[in-house]
Design a protein around this motif. Structure first.
Motif, PDB file in Angstrom:
ATOM      1  N   ALA A   1      37.711  44.683  20.814  1.00 16.90           N
ATOM      2  CA  ALA A   1      38.216  43.940  19.861  1.00 16.90           C
ATOM      3  C   ALA A   1      36.337  43.932  20.623  1.00 16.90           C
ATOM      4  N   GLU A   2      36.390  43.836  21.612  1.00 18.68           N
ATOM      5  CA  GLU A   2      34.711  44.234  22.250  1.00 18.68           C
ATOM      6  C   GLU A   2      34.281  44.822  22.267  1.00 18.68           C
ATOM      7  N   THR A   3      34.765  46.410  21.776  1.00 21.73           N
ATOM      8  CA  THR A   3      33.672  47.014  21.037  1.00 21.73           C
ATOM      9  C   THR A   3      33.269  47.312  19.555  1.00 21.73           C
ATOM     10  N   GLY A   4      34.100  46.426  19.444  1.00 24.57           N
ATOM     11  CA  GLY A   4      33.625  46.384  17.320  1.00 24.57           C
ATOM     12  C   GLY A   4      35.652  46.728  16.943  1.00 24.57           C
ATOM     13  N   ASN A   5      36.137  46.532  16.947  1.00 23.73           N
ATOM     14  CA  ASN A   5      37.337  46.983  16.653  1.00 23.73           C
ATOM     15  C   ASN A   5      38.196  45.621  15.867  1.00 23.73           C
ATOM     16  N   ASN A   6      38.678  45.485  15.318  1.00 24.70           N
ATOM     17  CA  ASN A   6      39.689  44.520  14.476  1.00 24.70           C
ATOM     18  C   ASN A   6      40.651  44.585  15.470  1.00 24.70           C
TER      19      ASN A   6
END
Ligand SMILES: NC(=O)c1ccc[n+]([C@@H]2O[C@H](COP(=O)([O-])OP(=O)(O)OC[C@H]3O[C@@H](n4cnc5c(N)ncnc54)[C@H](O)[C@@H]3O)[C@@H](O)[C@H]2O)c1
Length: 435
Positions: free
Chosen positions: A20-25
């Protein structure tokens, strides 16, 4: 990318938060409703430095969610990670029931192609097993990838965000490209992504853990020899660790390895070897030596007290299998506490974070009491035993320690104290392989 992580334990929660931290949901799934309810409230079920902040931030940003509902998670996600426990089965092999059950549940729910990524530590052939499960249940195409996890409890967030390497076992190019896209942000400093076949990836994880267990065990035996010949293992350790072919890490002797990975993974690889007609002799010795090493402190204690500790009380510092975690699965402290109490001694235990987890395994009794403060555990105790090398144990007020301990003895199972300094306070010192 839309991702589901099935199993929200030490690995699953860190994986979910990291992705999530790298922009994924990311949606994290677990069958433990209490755990999921707490996570929804921002309460982290485990102690892991840096994890709480990362989970809270990504939850607030709307990129990280938690559920007990497979249908919701499966429908939403292109990639589904399995981060389920693979504990040791009765025969020593890895118990794959959680992986099997989760795969069946997912297979019944999918309506469009998915990439299933196995992050659990699993025996060679598990990717094939998971593929078979899907093929039996559904006609929807599924790619199965093996992606073993190398994070260490205590530095799991950092390890996940900045891995030494990523190992991906896959045979389908589209699945490989998806995995590369997912992991590229984690290797921006140039650390490698190794693409290999699934079987090699599965074995890589076991080989890594077995090698580390072997190294610890080797040093424990060197320490045991030091004890007998009057050499100092600290000096030997430095002497060999500076050799570039050997390196300084994982050369610290102690009370034997424990935890939720090394013991079960060593056992599983021995079993895999056995099933394939091979006797993994070095690892069988590792198991045997480690079992004995877990009693090394008890032997030293008995040696000091002439074989009788009935009525004695020992302050025991450190319950988790290593510092900076609350994980007590297969921790050496369990063996030591059981041995001492069965010999009629009392134990005053302390750990900075692991007491609640330990109380589930060894509840408080007349023989075993838990203390919030490490120095309070010394009150009315005869001797101190250090089992886990938490930083906060390294430099206590030795004058106070000496004044509180009736017999003024310290058994240092992790060699964290300087023997010379300790002696200045009138304390008798026993380490592991130290003069
Ligand atoms: N802990 C580590 O340091 C570490 C490091 C690297 C690899 N691994 C490997 O990763 C895997 C997971 O280890 P862990 O320590 O995170 O385990 P864990 O026991 O902490 O977590 C497993 C989670 O899965 C949940 N679960 C069980 N059955 C389920 C199901 N059917 N559906 C959904 N959730 C389910 C459990 O409630 C639990 O929360 C293991 O194979 C382990 O060997 C662990």
């Amino acid at each position: 990318m839309n991702i589901a992580v099935i199993g929200t334990g030490y690995v699953g929660l860190v994986t979910g938060a990291g992705l999530a931290e790298t922009g994924n949901n990311v949606i994290c799934v677990d069958i433990d409703t209490v755990k999921i309810d707490r996570l929804k409230e921002g309460i982290i079920p485990i102690y892991e430095p840096g994890l709480e902040e990362m989970v809270r931030f990504n939850t607030k940003e709307g990129r990280l969610g938690f559920t007990t509902q497979y249908d919701e998670a499966v429908a939403k996600s292109q990639v589904i990670f399995l981060a389920l426990a693979t504990p040791q089965g009765d025969d020593g092999s890895a118990d794959l029931s959680q992986v099997r059950i989760a795969s069946e549940w997912i297979a019944k729910l999918i309506t469009e192609p998915k990439v299933i990524v196995n992050k659990s530590t699993v025996p060679v052939g598990t990717a094939d097993m998971v593929r078979d499960i899907f093929q039996k249940v559904t006609k929807v195409p599924v790619e199965v990838v093996s992606n073993p996890e190398f994070l260490k409890e205590g530095s799991a967030v950092q390890d996940f965000m900045k891995p030494d390497r990523i190992v991906i076992g896959a045979s389908n190019q589209e699945a490989i490209d998806t995995m590369r896209d997912l992991y590229e942000p984690f290797v921006r400093t140039g650390n490698p992504i190794y693409i290999m076949d699934e079987r090699s990836a599965e074995l890589t994880k076991y080989a890594a853990n077995a090698m580390l267990a072997l190294r610890i065990t080797f040093m424990n035996e060197i320490a045991n020899i030091c004890d007998r010949v009057g050499a100092d293992v600290d000096k030997v350790r430095k002497g060999i660790g500076s050799d570039g072919r050997i390196g300084p890490q994982f050369l610290f002797p102690g009370v034997g390895f424990g935890g939720s990975c090394f013991p079960k993974d060593v056992s599983a690889i021995i079993k895999t070897a056995e099933e394939n007609g091979y006797d993994f002799k070095t690892l069988r010795s590792v198991q045997e030596v480690n079992k004995k090493q877990k009693q090394i402190i008890v032997e030293k204690v008995l040696g000091h007290y002439g074989g009788n500790v009935k009525g004695k009380t020992f302050a025991l510092w450190g319950l988790s299998f290593k510092p900076k975690t609350d994980d007590v699965r297969d921790a050496p402290s369990i063996d030591i506490i059981k041995a001492l109490t069965s010999l009629g001694a009392k134990v005053h235990a302390n750990d900075p974070v692991a007491t609640p987890s330990m109380m589930h395994i060894l509840p408080e009794t007349d023989m075993l009491r838990y203390f919030r403060r490490n120095l309070r555990a010394l009150e009315n105790a005869d001797a101190l035993i250090v089992v886990t090398e938490w930083n906060e144990f390294r430099n206590p007020d030795f004058k106070l320690v000496a004044s509180l301990l009736n017999d003024k003895v310290v058994f240092d199972g992790r060699n964290i104290f300087d023997p010379e300094r300790i002696k200045e306070f009138g304390l008798t010192y026993y380490g592991i392989g130290r003069r």
